[in-house]
Write a protein that holds these residues in place. Structure first.
Motif, short mmCIF file in Angstrom:
data_model
loop_
_atom_site.label_atom_id
_atom_site.label_comp_id
_atom_site.label_asym_id
_atom_site.label_seq_id
_atom_site.Cartn_x
_atom_site.Cartn_y
_atom_site.Cartn_z
N GLY A 191 0.79 -1.22 0.00
CA GLY A 191 0.00 0.00 0.00
C GLY A 191 0.83 1.27 0.00
O GLY A 191 2.06 1.25 0.10
N ASP A 192 0.14 2.40 -0.08
CA ASP A 192 0.74 3.73 -0.06
C ASP A 192 0.34 4.40 1.25
O ASP A 192 -0.84 4.67 1.49
N ALA A 194 0.59 7.32 2.19
CA ALA A 194 0.12 8.70 2.08
C ALA A 194 -1.33 8.80 1.60
O ALA A 194 -1.88 9.90 1.51
N ASN A 195 -1.95 7.67 1.31
CA ASN A 195 -3.27 7.70 0.67
C ASN A 195 -4.44 7.79 1.63
O ASN A 195 -5.55 8.11 1.22
N VAL A 196 -4.24 7.49 2.90
CA VAL A 196 -5.34 7.51 3.87
C VAL A 196 -4.98 8.45 5.01
O VAL A 196 -4.02 8.18 5.76
N HIS A 228 -11.05 3.35 0.23
CA HIS A 228 -9.61 3.09 0.33
C HIS A 228 -9.35 1.59 0.21
O HIS A 228 -10.15 0.77 0.67
N SER A 229 -8.23 1.26 -0.38
CA SER A 229 -7.85 -0.16 -0.42
C SER A 229 -7.35 -0.59 0.96
O SER A 229 -6.84 0.23 1.74
N ASP A 232 -3.68 0.24 1.41
CA ASP A 232 -3.39 1.64 1.73
C ASP A 232 -3.72 1.93 3.20
O ASP A 232 -3.01 2.69 3.86
N SER A 236 -0.95 3.14 5.83
CA SER A 236 -1.15 4.42 6.49
C SER A 236 -1.21 4.25 8.01
O SER A 236 -0.69 5.09 8.75
#
Length: 346
Positions: A191-192, A194-196, A228-229, A232, A236
């Motif tokens: 995951g990323d 920064a996405n959540v 959101h996945s 992610d 996060s």
């Protein structure tokens, strides 16, 4: 050379080990209860205690046979006497008392947290006192100044959930099963971070303590939002937790005289992302970073045996009485100022 038999049964791992005062683990065995507790999404105390009672005696016998030793070869028997799930603690401590009485061997009642606190010294002979310790597990989250065996100054604790508990509950929200910590770490790699947008409770606070209940609740809201996945969310969450840990560590480190080493111990210390962040923090402050191998991070009997070795080597060592009681709560620093909030993991 001293030889100590260690017994650990404070939660959901049944463990026994033989460790020498020269930092050699002659034999160790650990029986996990993950399969028993997985249907419930967490540890059920009654199931854990029953499993300890069924497994401990044959495990101790197997460890002695693995090492080619008998009880007569042991200089002491060390067992976790708390803190922990009281039923499981009693199983291990009563077993140790029986063995100590039958073999006329000294009993050492070990604080489970002290086992974690001293475990890095089992794997690193160059680690001396004092050092700054981050103790992070499923039940505890503390920062301590370790000045010697039995000499601990608590600088921070959690006012609600421990970090390992937050990992496990976040894993449950994401449907990752139990135990949750390793599962969250694996998923976070995909995951990323920064996405959540997740909160960092007490970040920048003038209060020294940790809080993870709000972060755990934010994970649930992020999941329920459906935008959101899971990967992610996991990434996060892990980053938010690390940010909180580093901020609280900086606050504590600034309040004490400089020490040469930052040490991490406990089950969460096995998390590679957490370790990496802590190592960078230590390097930036000119501190040596010390972490035990992952096998010594989770609950194990080698660390309990080593704590026994440390106690055995003290001037004026005296064994514990056979009537010593098991303790569901046992703070390393009983003189620490109480933290606000109910349910503090002291």
């Amino acid at each position: 050379m001293g030889l100590v038999l260690g017994i650990e049964s404070s939660c959901d791992e049944t463990a026994a080990a033989l460790v020498t005062s020269e930092r050699t683990i002659l034999a160790q065995r650990i029986a996990s209860q993950d399969a028993e507790h997985a249907p419930y999404g967490g540890v059920v105390p009654e199931i854990a205690a029953r499993a300890h009672a069924e497994r401990l005696a044959p495990m101790i016998d197997a460890v002695l046979k693995d090492a080619g030793k008998t009880l007569a070869d042991c200089d002491a028997i060390a067992a976790t006497a708390g803190p922990g799930l009281i039923g499981g603690v009693m199983v291990g401590l009563v077993s140790a008392k029986a063995l100590a009485m039958a073999s006329d061997t000294p009993l050492i009642a070990v604080n489970h947290l002290e086992g974690h606190a001293l475990s890095p010294r089992l794997s690193d002979p160059d680690l001396g006192f004092p050092y700054l310790l981050l103790l992070v597990s499923g039940g505890h989250c503390q920062i301590l100044l370790v000045e010697g065996v039995g000499d601990y100054r608590r600088l921070a604790t959690t006012i609600d959930d421990a970090l390992g508990e937050a990992f496990d509950k976040s894993a449950k929200v994401l449907g990752l099963g139990y135990p949750g910590g390793p599962a969250v770490e694996r998923l976070a790699k995909e995951g990323d971070a920064a996405n959540v947008p997740l909160p960092r409770p007490l970040l920048g606070s003038k209060e020294p303590h940790f809080s993870f209940a709000g972060l755990k609740s934010a994970v649930l809201r992020a999941k329920d939002a459906g935008i959101h996945s899971d990967a992610d969310i996991a990434a996060s969450f892990q980053q938010a937790a690390l940010d909180c840990v580093l901020d609280r560590l900086a606050f504590s480190a600034d309040r004490i005289d400089p020490v040469p080493a930052l040490v991490v111990a406990g089950g969460v210390a096995a998390n590679a992302a957490i370790r990496s962040g802590l190592e960078e923090f230590a390097q930036a402050r000119g501190m040596r970073f010390v972490a035990p191998p992952p096998s010594l991070c989770t609950d194990n009997a080698a660390m309990i045996a080593w704590a026994g070795c440390e106690r055995l080597a003290l001037d004026g060592f005296r064994p514990d009485p056979l009537d010593i009681a098991a303790k569901p709560r046992w703070p390393l620093d009983p003189d620490a100022e109480p933290a606000r909030g109910a349910g503090v993991k002291a």
